[in-house]
Design a protein around this motif. Structure first.
Motif, short mmCIF file in Angstrom:
data_model
loop_
_atom_site.label_atom_id
_atom_site.label_comp_id
_atom_site.label_asym_id
_atom_site.label_seq_id
_atom_site.Cartn_x
_atom_site.Cartn_y
_atom_site.Cartn_z
N ILE A 76 0.68 -1.29 0.09
CA ILE A 76 0.04 0.00 0.19
C ILE A 76 0.71 1.20 -0.03
O ILE A 76 0.41 2.39 -0.50
CB ILE A 76 -0.93 -0.05 1.12
CG1 ILE A 76 -2.39 0.50 0.85
CG2 ILE A 76 -0.18 0.76 2.35
CD1 ILE A 76 -3.46 0.05 1.83
N GLY A 77 2.05 1.10 0.54
CA GLY A 77 3.08 2.17 0.44
C GLY A 77 2.72 3.22 1.49
O GLY A 77 3.62 3.63 2.17
N ALA A 81 -3.20 5.63 3.81
CA ALA A 81 -4.32 5.19 3.07
C ALA A 81 -4.79 3.91 3.81
O ALA A 81 -6.05 3.55 3.78
CB ALA A 81 -3.57 4.17 1.74
N LEU A 82 -4.11 3.30 4.46
CA LEU A 82 -4.47 2.18 5.42
C LEU A 82 -5.44 2.36 6.26
O LEU A 82 -6.63 1.79 6.40
CB LEU A 82 -3.26 1.47 6.12
CG LEU A 82 -3.42 0.19 6.84
CD1 LEU A 82 -3.52 -0.83 5.81
CD2 LEU A 82 -2.09 -0.06 7.70
N GLY A 83 -5.40 3.54 6.98
CA GLY A 83 -6.49 4.15 7.95
C GLY A 83 -7.69 4.36 7.22
O GLY A 83 -9.01 4.14 7.65
N ARG A 84 -7.62 4.99 6.06
CA ARG A 84 -8.72 5.31 5.40
C ARG A 84 -9.58 4.10 4.84
O ARG A 84 -10.76 4.12 5.03
CB ARG A 84 -8.21 6.04 3.79
CG ARG A 84 -8.55 7.36 3.93
CD ARG A 84 -8.65 8.17 2.38
NE ARG A 84 -7.78 7.45 1.75
CZ ARG A 84 -6.56 7.88 1.33
NH1 ARG A 84 -5.75 8.70 1.99
NH2 ARG A 84 -5.68 7.06 0.23
N ILE A 85 -8.61 2.85 4.34
CA ILE A 85 -9.30 1.78 3.86
C ILE A 85 -10.11 1.17 5.14
O ILE A 85 -11.27 0.87 4.99
CB ILE A 85 -8.21 0.90 3.43
CG1 ILE A 85 -7.88 1.39 1.84
CG2 ILE A 85 -8.86 -0.53 3.19
CD1 ILE A 85 -6.45 0.55 1.45
N GLY A 86 -9.39 1.23 6.30
CA GLY A 86 -9.91 0.58 7.15
C GLY A 86 -11.29 1.44 7.72
O GLY A 86 -12.32 0.47 8.22
N THR A 87 -11.34 2.56 7.95
CA THR A 87 -12.44 3.35 8.35
C THR A 87 -13.73 3.14 7.22
O THR A 87 -14.73 2.89 7.63
CB THR A 87 -12.21 4.91 8.45
OG1 THR A 87 -10.91 4.95 9.00
CG2 THR A 87 -13.28 5.49 8.96
N ILE A 172 8.59 0.68 8.06
CA ILE A 172 9.19 1.54 8.56
C ILE A 172 10.74 1.14 8.58
O ILE A 172 11.66 2.17 8.24
CB ILE A 172 8.92 1.71 10.08
CG1 ILE A 172 7.37 2.26 10.30
CG2 ILE A 172 9.71 2.76 10.98
CD1 ILE A 172 6.97 2.27 11.70
N LEU A 173 11.04 -0.04 8.49
CA LEU A 173 12.34 -0.35 8.54
C LEU A 173 12.98 -0.26 7.10
O LEU A 173 14.17 -0.41 6.75
CB LEU A 173 12.56 -1.94 8.99
CG LEU A 173 12.56 -1.95 10.57
CD1 LEU A 173 12.08 -3.41 10.77
CD2 LEU A 173 13.66 -1.47 11.36
N ASN A 295 -4.51 -6.76 -4.10
CA ASN A 295 -4.43 -7.49 -2.64
C ASN A 295 -4.29 -6.59 -1.57
O ASN A 295 -4.65 -6.67 -0.60
CB ASN A 295 -3.16 -8.19 -2.71
CG ASN A 295 -2.86 -8.86 -1.50
OD1 ASN A 295 -3.85 -9.83 -1.12
ND2 ASN A 295 -1.79 -8.99 -0.94
N SER A 296 -3.73 -5.22 -1.73
CA SER A 296 -3.39 -4.29 -0.74
C SER A 296 -4.65 -3.85 0.04
O SER A 296 -4.92 -3.41 1.15
CB SER A 296 -2.98 -3.01 -1.14
OG SER A 296 -3.28 -2.30 -2.17
#
Ligand code: ASP
Length: 451
Positions: A76-77, A81-87, A172-173, A295-296
């Motif tokens: 997802i990079g 975006a992850l937060g948006r998809i989750g909400t 992050i790593l 898949n993301s």
């Protein structure tokens, strides 16, 4: 050698389903009580084949969800975006479940099942409703105190949470852990290939499951419950053909007929297994490879949906509440029904998609509005067949929300969605061994042996 056209997986699975149904009905009508058929076929071969198939499906779930979700988060990079998809997916799941149960209650009010219900001569099962976990505990359990235990138990929300955190840590790593990310991507390919292998024998599993169920569930059982049964089926059909298709079209402008055609495999699996959880591998495959959702998005929305989104189950609960209220002559009123809607939505968040869980959730709903739990005993006899139907609706709702969220995020390949053949499971094309790898491996083993 003459080319022999292979049947597609969908055809094979549907054939297994129809033949299973015919076999089951024949056994139920003509061989009821026949000790040989009962011991060797129904509780022998069919039971074994079906249980082995369910085990095989369950075996795929945890590794597939874990690897694909870690890959999804890495792919997802952008973490925001992850937060948006989750909400978005959470809100859509809650909204569709609320719409589903509301339509079910309205339809049941119009039809009025249970008003002239005769209890005499009906076998009422004893109810020992185990309590659903309190909502606070559901949220606490999302964070796994012991990930190994969470994975071993297959607790989906905990697994989702942990896999997302691993994905975020890898992001992050960054460069430092690139080989790990590549390794997880490869493991995800392996997990996906396992799905193909299990699907190659799915028609046999589906046949066994359906034959056993219909051999044991006679039509006689349905007759006194026809009003309730048909009202649930009607509300499920309304949600399936109207609400889901309409929402898909409103949010994406995609053709709902294409969507439904491409979801047929997953729907058949859900119908035969009555478990959204066990169907996750097939839903995930259909949503990504047939509908073109990246898949993301799908790696997150599909397992989340299997756990918290149960439109079909909510529909059963809506009709069941009206039915039980009618049977016992209790007036619930608008406030009562609003409580039912709220409780059903909350209950669906906390319970995993496994067979029969809808009844446990129903106990929680009935408790809340003061309806007698014995009511569950009345509907229990016909619940298995309805469970199969509502599970198909449940996973179709998951796929619809996944498609809508992916469209909003620009994470869907429209060409794949439109291509009728995209992602079709074709044994000839997919289960072939890589000869080069085989040769290299043989050489490697030979060398090692001669060392
Ligand atoms: N069997 C359903 C599912 O797995 C849940 C239920 O309605 O009992 O989605």
């Amino acid at each position: 050698m003459a080319e022999r056209k292979k049947m597609s997986l969908t055809m094979k699975v549907l054939l297994g389903l129809v033949l299973g149904l015919i076999t089951g009905v024949i056994i139920n009508n003509f061989f009821e009580g026949n000790a040989f058929v009962d011991a060797w076929l129904v509780n022998g071969i069919f039971h074994m084949g079906g249980a082995m198939f369910i085990n095989a499906l369950k075996m795929l779930v945890v590794p597939l969800v874990t690897f694909s979700l870690i890959c999804g988060v890495c792919g997802i990079g952008d973490i925001r975006a992850l937060g948006r998809i989750g909400t978005k997916s959470f809100l859509l799941y809650v909204l569709t479940t609320a719409v589903a149960i509301s339509t079910a209650i309205i339809l049941a009010q119009l039809v009025g099942p249970g008003k002239s219900f005769q209890m005499e001569g009906l076998e009422i099962s004893e109810v020992s409703a185990s309590e659903a976990p309190p909502v606070t505990q559901v949220f606490i359990d999302i964070i796994p105190s012991n990930p190994v235990e969470t994975f071993a138990n297959g607790d989906m929300l905990g697994i989702i949470f942990y896999a997302i955190l691993v994905g975020v840590s890898l992001l992050i790593l960054g460069r430092k852990v690139k080989p790990v990310i590549e390794g997880v991507e490869l493991l995800n390919d392996v997990a996906m290939k396992l799905v193909d292998l299990v699907m190659a024998v799915a028609h046999i599993g589906v046949f066994c499951l359906i034959a056993k169920t219909f051999a044991q569930q006679g039509i006689g059982l349905l007759m006194p419950m026809a009003g309730y049964f048909l009202t649930v089926l009607g509300a499920l059909a309304f949600h399936f053909f109207i609400t889901i298709c309409l929402l898909l079209w409103i949010f994406t402008r995609f053709n709902p007929v294409t969507f439904m055609k491409k979801m047929r495999d997953a729907q058949a699996f859900a119908f035969s297994t009555a478990s959204s959880n066990a169907t996750i591998p097939v839903t995930l495959r259909s949503v990504t490879e047939r509908l073109g959702v990246k898949n993301s998005v799908a790696s997150f929305t599909v397992p989340l949906g299997a756990t918290i989104n149960m439109d079909g189950t909510a529909i059963m609960q809506g009709v069941a509440t009206v039915f039980i209220a009618n049977v016992y002559g209790i007036e619930l009123g608008l406030g009562g029904y609003l409580t039912v809607i709220g409780m059903a939505v909350l209950a669906s968040i906390g319970t995993a998609g496994v067979p029969g869980v809808g009844l446990i959730m129903l106990a929680m709903v009935l408790n809340q509005v003061g309806l007698p739990l014995e009511g569950i005993g009345i509907i229990m006899g016909v619940d298995r067949l309805l469970d199969m139907c509502r599970t198909s609706v449940n996973i179709t709702g998951d796929a619809m929300v996944s498609t809508v969220v992916a469209k909003g995020e620009g994470k869907i390949d429209v060409d794949i969605y439109k291509d009728p053949d995209a992602g079709v499971f074709d044994e000839d094309a997919e289960i072939v061994f890589d000869e080069e790898v085989e040769e290299e491996f043989e050489k490697f083993v030979d060398e090692k042996m001669s060392d």
